[in-house]
Write a protein that holds these residues in place. Structure first.
Motif, PDB file in Angstrom:
ATOM      1  N   THR A  67     -12.027 -23.375  52.213  1.00 45.46           N
ATOM      2  CA  THR A  67     -12.687 -22.947  50.987  1.00 45.46           C
ATOM      3  C   THR A  67     -11.939 -23.489  49.787  1.00 45.46           C
ATOM      4  OG1 THR A  67     -11.451 -20.875  50.900  1.00 45.46           O
ATOM      5  CG2 THR A  67     -13.570 -20.815  52.023  1.00 45.46           C
ATOM      6  N   ALA A  68     -12.702 -23.790  48.738  1.00 48.13           N
ATOM      7  CA  ALA A  68     -12.139 -24.231  47.465  1.00 48.13           C
ATOM      8  C   ALA A  68     -12.684 -23.285  46.403  1.00 48.13           C
ATOM      9  CB  ALA A  68     -12.527 -25.670  47.176  1.00 48.13           C
ATOM     10  N   ASN A  69     -11.793 -22.522  45.792  1.00 45.95           N
ATOM     11  CA  ASN A  69     -12.185 -21.523  44.788  1.00 45.95           C
ATOM     12  C   ASN A  69     -13.239 -20.556  45.322  1.00 45.95           C
ATOM     13  OD1 ASN A  69     -10.446 -22.595  42.830  1.00 45.95           O
ATOM     14  ND2 ASN A  69     -11.965 -24.134  42.268  1.00 45.95           N
ATOM     15  N   GLY A  70     -13.083 -20.146  46.580  1.00 42.19           N
ATOM     16  CA  GLY A  70     -13.974 -19.165  47.181  1.00 42.19           C
ATOM     17  C   GLY A  70     -15.281 -19.725  47.714  1.00 42.19           C
ATOM     18  N   THR A  71     -15.506 -21.031  47.614  1.00 44.06           N
ATOM     19  CA  THR A  71     -16.736 -21.657  48.096  1.00 44.06           C
ATOM     20  C   THR A  71     -16.405 -22.548  49.284  1.00 44.06           C
ATOM     21  OG1 THR A  71     -17.600 -21.690  45.848  1.00 44.06           O
ATOM     22  CG2 THR A  71     -18.692 -23.119  47.435  1.00 44.06           C
ATOM     23  N   ASN A  72     -17.251 -22.484  50.334  1.00 46.16           N
ATOM     24  CA  ASN A  72     -17.025 -23.354  51.485  1.00 46.16           C
ATOM     25  C   ASN A  72     -17.039 -24.814  51.031  1.00 46.16           C
ATOM     26  OD1 ASN A  72     -16.794 -21.302  53.326  1.00 46.16           O
ATOM     27  ND2 ASN A  72     -18.919 -21.362  53.940  1.00 46.16           N
ATOM     28  N   PHE A  73     -16.005 -25.551  51.431  1.00 46.50           N
ATOM     29  CA  PHE A  73     -15.879 -26.954  51.059  1.00 46.50           C
ATOM     30  C   PHE A  73     -16.617 -27.795  52.086  1.00 46.50           C
ATOM     31  CE2 PHE A  73     -13.663 -31.046  51.126  1.00 46.50           C
ATOM     32  CZ  PHE A  73     -13.712 -31.382  49.776  1.00 46.50           C
ATOM     33  N   SER A  74     -17.560 -28.624  51.629  1.00 50.54           N
ATOM     34  CA  SER A  74     -18.335 -29.440  52.564  1.00 50.54           C
ATOM     35  C   SER A  74     -18.196 -30.933  52.273  1.00 50.54           C
ATOM     36  CB  SER A  74     -19.814 -29.042  52.519  1.00 50.54           C
ATOM     37  OG  SER A  74     -20.318 -29.242  51.206  1.00 50.54           O
ATOM     38  N   GLY A  75     -17.388 -31.298  51.318  1.00 49.71           N
ATOM     39  CA  GLY A  75     -17.214 -32.708  50.969  1.00 49.71           C
ATOM     40  C   GLY A  75     -16.152 -33.372  51.819  1.00 49.71           C
ATOM     41  N   SER A  76     -15.825 -34.601  51.449  1.00 47.45           N
ATOM     42  CA  SER A  76     -14.763 -35.304  52.161  1.00 47.45           C
ATOM     43  C   SER A  76     -13.510 -35.253  51.298  1.00 47.45           C
ATOM     44  CB  SER A  76     -15.172 -36.746  52.432  1.00 47.45           C
ATOM     45  OG  SER A  76     -15.381 -37.414  51.207  1.00 47.45           O
ATOM     46  N   GLY A  77     -12.384 -35.422  51.922  1.00 51.87           N
ATOM     47  CA  GLY A  77     -11.144 -35.392  51.167  1.00 51.87           C
ATOM     48  C   GLY A  77      -9.953 -35.540  52.084  1.00 51.87           C
ATOM     49  N   GLN A  78      -8.796 -35.638  51.487  1.00 51.24           N
ATOM     50  CA  GLN A  78      -7.559 -35.706  52.246  1.00 51.24           C
ATOM     51  C   GLN A  78      -6.875 -34.357  52.120  1.00 51.24           C
ATOM     52  OE1 GLN A  78      -5.283 -39.000  50.820  1.00 51.24           O
ATOM     53  NE2 GLN A  78      -6.752 -40.513  51.565  1.00 51.24           N
ATOM     54  N   PHE A  79      -6.397 -33.864  53.240  1.00 46.69           N
ATOM     55  CA  PHE A  79      -5.806 -32.536  53.260  1.00 46.69           C
ATOM     56  C   PHE A  79      -4.424 -32.587  53.888  1.00 46.69           C
ATOM     57  CE2 PHE A  79     -10.385 -32.039  53.465  1.00 46.69           C
ATOM     58  CZ  PHE A  79     -10.607 -31.112  52.462  1.00 46.69           C
ATOM     59  N   LYS A  80      -3.572 -31.706  53.450  1.00 44.84           N
ATOM     60  CA  LYS A  80      -2.271 -31.516  54.071  1.00 44.84           C
ATOM     61  C   LYS A  80      -2.239 -30.089  54.592  1.00 44.84           C
ATOM     62  CE  LYS A  80       0.378 -34.689  51.231  1.00 44.84           C
ATOM     63  NZ  LYS A  80       1.549 -34.845  50.378  1.00 44.84           N
ATOM     64  N   PHE A  81      -1.772 -29.938  55.807  1.00 42.59           N
ATOM     65  CA  PHE A  81      -1.691 -28.624  56.413  1.00 42.59           C
ATOM     66  C   PHE A  81      -0.267 -28.354  56.839  1.00 42.59           C
ATOM     67  CE2 PHE A  81      -6.070 -29.909  57.062  1.00 42.59           C
ATOM     68  CZ  PHE A  81      -6.766 -28.759  56.716  1.00 42.59           C
ATOM     69  N   ALA A  82       0.113 -27.130  56.774  1.00 42.52           N
ATOM     70  CA  ALA A  82       1.425 -26.712  57.256  1.00 42.52           C
ATOM     71  C   ALA A  82       1.233 -26.002  58.586  1.00 42.52           C
ATOM     72  CB  ALA A  82       2.078 -25.768  56.247  1.00 42.52           C
ATOM     73  N   LEU A  83       2.071 -26.325  59.548  1.00 41.92           N
ATOM     74  CA  LEU A  83       2.058 -25.619  60.819  1.00 41.92           C
ATOM     75  C   LEU A  83       2.967 -24.411  60.666  1.00 41.92           C
ATOM     76  CD1 LEU A  83       2.344 -28.661  63.229  1.00 41.92           C
ATOM     77  CD2 LEU A  83       0.296 -27.453  62.471  1.00 41.92           C
ATOM     78  N   VAL A  84       2.398 -23.250  60.906  1.00 39.41           N
ATOM     79  CA  VAL A  84       3.138 -22.018  60.679  1.00 39.41           C
ATOM     80  C   VAL A  84       3.201 -21.231  61.977  1.00 39.41           C
ATOM     81  CG1 VAL A  84       3.200 -19.883  59.351  1.00 39.41           C
ATOM     82  CG2 VAL A  84       2.326 -21.965  58.302  1.00 39.41           C
ATOM     83  N   ASP A  85       4.382 -20.801  62.314  1.00 34.14           N
ATOM     84  CA  ASP A  85       4.564 -19.954  63.489  1.00 34.14           C
ATOM     85  C   ASP A  85       4.032 -18.571  63.151  1.00 34.14           C
ATOM     86  OD1 ASP A  85       5.432 -18.403  65.596  1.00 34.14           O
ATOM     87  OD2 ASP A  85       7.519 -19.029  65.465  1.00 34.14           O
TER      88      ASP A  85
END
Length: 148
Positions: free
Chosen positions: A37-55
């Motif tokens: 989600t982006a600002n509370g709205t489901n994101f349906s576009g394309s983009g580059q994302f970074k994710f953190a792996l969290v235990d």
């Protein structure tokens, strides 16, 4: 004692020149299914994302809080709420309700929990309501299951 010093110096030297590397075991492929989600709205576009792996950590012990109440005998208004058991594991204030199971009477009470250190420390009466009977009890919602 001297052997420990030599071992430590040797390990530091190997780390410094890159001969010794320490690595965590990370799977080559990670599957994720969900929504972004982006600002509370489901994101349906394309983009580059970074994710953190969290235990997810270990489950935190949780325990439901408890409270008693005082009711005005003439009006049925809740005049006081005392926390008898602060519970465990509250991250946000839980919902607090006044329930009259026998008479089904009583209405209008508005109660708010105050938390500190994962426990309910007080219940604030916003509105004491009316027509509550001696059967009325205070229900404090259980904390959600979560991990640290």
């Amino acid at each position: 004692m001297k052997t420990n010093t030599i071992t430590t110096v040797l390990a530091l030297a190997l780390l410094a020149n890159g001969s010794l590397t320490l690595r965590a075991q990370v799977p080559e492929t990670i599957s994720y299914q969900g929504r972004i989600t982006a600002n509370g709205t489901n994101f349906s576009g394309s983009g580059q994302f970074k994710f953190a792996l969290v235990d997810p950590g270990q489950p935190v012990a949780t325990q439901k809080a408890g409270a008693s109440r005082t009711i005005n005998g003439l009006t049925g208004k809740i005049t006081a709420v005392v926390v008898t058991d602060g519970g465990l594991g509250y991250l946000t204030p839980p919902i607090v309700r006044a329930i009259d199971p026998v008479h089904g009477g009583g209405s209008g009470a508005s109660l708010t929990a105050v938390i500190s250190g994962g426990q309910v420390t007080a219940v604030t009466i916003i509105n004491g309501g009316f027509n509550y009977s001696i059967s009325t009890y205070i229900d404090i919602a259980a904390p959600p299951a979560h991990a640290i």
